[in-house]
Design a protein around this motif. Sequence first.
Motif, short mmCIF file in Angstrom:
data_model
loop_
_atom_site.label_atom_id
_atom_site.label_comp_id
_atom_site.label_asym_id
_atom_site.label_seq_id
_atom_site.Cartn_x
_atom_site.Cartn_y
_atom_site.Cartn_z
N SER A 225 -10.85 5.30 6.37
CA SER A 225 -10.45 5.32 4.96
C SER A 225 -8.97 4.99 4.81
N TYR A 226 -8.13 5.57 5.68
CA TYR A 226 -6.70 5.30 5.60
C TYR A 226 -6.35 3.92 6.13
N LEU A 227 -7.12 3.41 7.09
CA LEU A 227 -6.89 2.04 7.54
C LEU A 227 -7.19 1.05 6.42
N LEU A 228 -8.20 1.36 5.60
CA LEU A 228 -8.48 0.51 4.43
C LEU A 228 -7.28 0.45 3.48
N ALA A 229 -6.50 1.52 3.48
CA ALA A 229 -5.38 1.62 2.54
C ALA A 229 -4.03 1.24 3.15
N LYS A 232 -0.53 -1.82 7.40
CA LYS A 232 -0.48 -2.13 8.83
C LYS A 232 -1.81 -2.66 9.37
N ALA A 233 -2.91 -2.36 8.69
CA ALA A 233 -4.24 -2.75 9.18
C ALA A 233 -4.79 -3.98 8.48
N ARG A 234 -4.05 -4.56 7.55
CA ARG A 234 -4.57 -5.70 6.79
C ARG A 234 -4.94 -6.85 7.73
N GLY A 235 -6.14 -7.38 7.53
CA GLY A 235 -6.61 -8.52 8.30
C GLY A 235 -7.16 -8.20 9.67
N VAL A 305 1.96 10.89 4.18
CA VAL A 305 2.33 9.89 3.17
C VAL A 305 3.81 9.56 3.38
N ASP A 306 4.04 8.44 4.08
CA ASP A 306 5.42 8.06 4.44
C ASP A 306 5.91 6.83 3.70
N GLY A 307 5.06 6.21 2.88
CA GLY A 307 5.45 5.02 2.15
C GLY A 307 5.42 3.74 2.95
N VAL A 308 5.10 3.85 4.24
CA VAL A 308 5.10 2.67 5.12
C VAL A 308 3.73 2.48 5.77
N VAL A 309 3.33 3.43 6.60
CA VAL A 309 2.02 3.37 7.24
C VAL A 309 0.95 3.84 6.25
N VAL A 310 1.21 4.95 5.59
CA VAL A 310 0.36 5.47 4.51
C VAL A 310 1.20 5.43 3.24
N PRO A 311 0.97 4.43 2.38
CA PRO A 311 1.87 4.23 1.24
C PRO A 311 1.81 5.33 0.19
N ALA A 322 -5.72 -0.98 -4.62
CA ALA A 322 -4.82 -1.56 -3.63
C ALA A 322 -5.36 -1.49 -2.21
N GLN A 323 -6.59 -1.02 -2.02
CA GLN A 323 -7.19 -0.96 -0.70
C GLN A 323 -7.75 -2.33 -0.30
N MET A 324 -8.12 -2.50 0.96
CA MET A 324 -8.76 -3.73 1.42
C MET A 324 -10.11 -3.89 0.73
N LYS A 325 -10.36 -5.09 0.25
CA LYS A 325 -11.63 -5.37 -0.46
C LYS A 325 -12.63 -5.94 0.55
N VAL A 326 -13.21 -5.08 1.35
CA VAL A 326 -14.17 -5.50 2.37
C VAL A 326 -15.48 -4.77 2.14
#
Length: 534
Positions: A225-229, A232-235, A305-311, A322-326
């Motif tokens: 769930s957090y990787l979707l958001a 760092k995990a995009r693509g 929630v650090d604003g970088v890895v977990v925005p 704003a999550q990945m649309k997969v």
Amino acid sequence: MGLSPLGKIVIGLCAVLGLSGAAPAPREAPTATVGEGRVAGTWQDNVRIFRGLPYAAPPVGERRWQPPEAPPSWSGLRQAAEFGPDCVQPTYPADSVYFEAPRPQSEDCLTLNIWAPAGAKKAPVIVWIHGGSLQFGGSASPMYDGREFARRGIVFVSINYRLGVFGWFAHPGLSAESPQNVSGNYGLLDQVAALRWVQRNIAAFGGDPANVTAMGESAGALSVSYLLASPKARGLFAKAIVQSTNMRAMPRLREAAFGLPSAEASGQALGEALGAADVAALRAVDPDALLAAAVRARFPAQPVVDGVVVPDQLVNILDRGAQMKVPLLAGFNSGEVRSQRRLVPAMPGDPADYAAAAAERYGDLAAAYLKLYPASGGTESMLAATRDTIYGWATERLVRAQTAAGAPAYLYVFDHCYPAARARDLCAFHASELPFVFGIAGRPVAGSRNWPAAEGPAEVRLAEQMIDYWTSFAATGKPAAPSAADWRAYGRGEYVMRFADRPRSERNPFPGSFEFHEDRMQRQRADGLQWFIP
């Protein structure tokens, strides 16, 4: 004397069928070349298995609490027949349904394992992220045997990632070391590093890096769930499978919020308890002593929630789309908390007490609560309410968000019971879908001595159907199983697949439940309170 024509024919047939008297030649170990060097695995039937492959450098010494770095290269042929050690963790209580026989542990644990069909080319890939509250577990669990996926054409990858205080520890000193001035989330960064390794190397095992599915259960589902958001995990993956996630508020890095201290404050408190004046002193603490101190302090292993890895909080990210649309396949179990009774509030003594407790907890929402979870239901009402608070609402919210974003999303409820589970009041308990999803129902799971065995022919049949749904989703983005119900996307009809005695397509499995818990969450969030409260 020469052989007759018939004799020659018989010998020829025996050779073709492997029936000659001579012992068959041993099969050469499968090999592959990855970015770090050549590896040799093992065969099981027609599946190539490579275990214990490092995807990142050992996070020990100065690398403790650092983002993962590239693994070192090697010369020659590296043997990959054995699993790597689990990441350092406490032991489950011996009477827990989740207890497994202890395995070796180490801080040097960032490895992955691959099950690949012989001759695979551009095959779909699944990357499995194990559960265990972000504190327990490992990819070597016999429950996570990837052979049945590989037999169905999937290249299956399972990973380790840092757990507990080793994977989720934030501290001002660590943030000061970071170019982005953040800390924590090392376990999530490990998962990203593993997905990057897969992108670089999975073609060497016959996998398609453009067709990767990230899949996890419980803490693994939370991770997906957090990787979707996470930016760092995009693509890095094209589909997601989420089994029994939650969506509670997570701590912010530096500010207290939602009734939680900041992550850095929690880290500082643990450092003070250890008498460690700075990060160097913390890194010098023996891993066993560090683990023991974290257990005593009840250190909370969770994303930050650090604003970088977990925005941001996941609910906020989903609200913004704003999550990945997969494509997404997600679900939960009807009896989730039967194996997690510590999460269930005590049952009030009589209906009047039950109603009073509901009024105290839910205010003007009490009437809606009592309609959904009436006092007449007794303990069953409490179990259902807790399930929906933690798992049901979160899963459906994620599915609704993907649907709203235009991505196909599929919802399930695992509602299957069998004699061994029923005898222990564990029908459809948390994680009980795993033997079915992995296609191993019908045979004992090594090392899981307390697990109620799912052994009947109905269980074998359901397992075959469920793994077919999962593998077809990984391959095509749509779950399908031969001779089983058509699985419709959630959509406006709120369709769900219920896995009971067999797969059944239904609509809106628990009417009114999502709306109730969404209303409560919105109120709690507006008041700055944690909404993950049964």
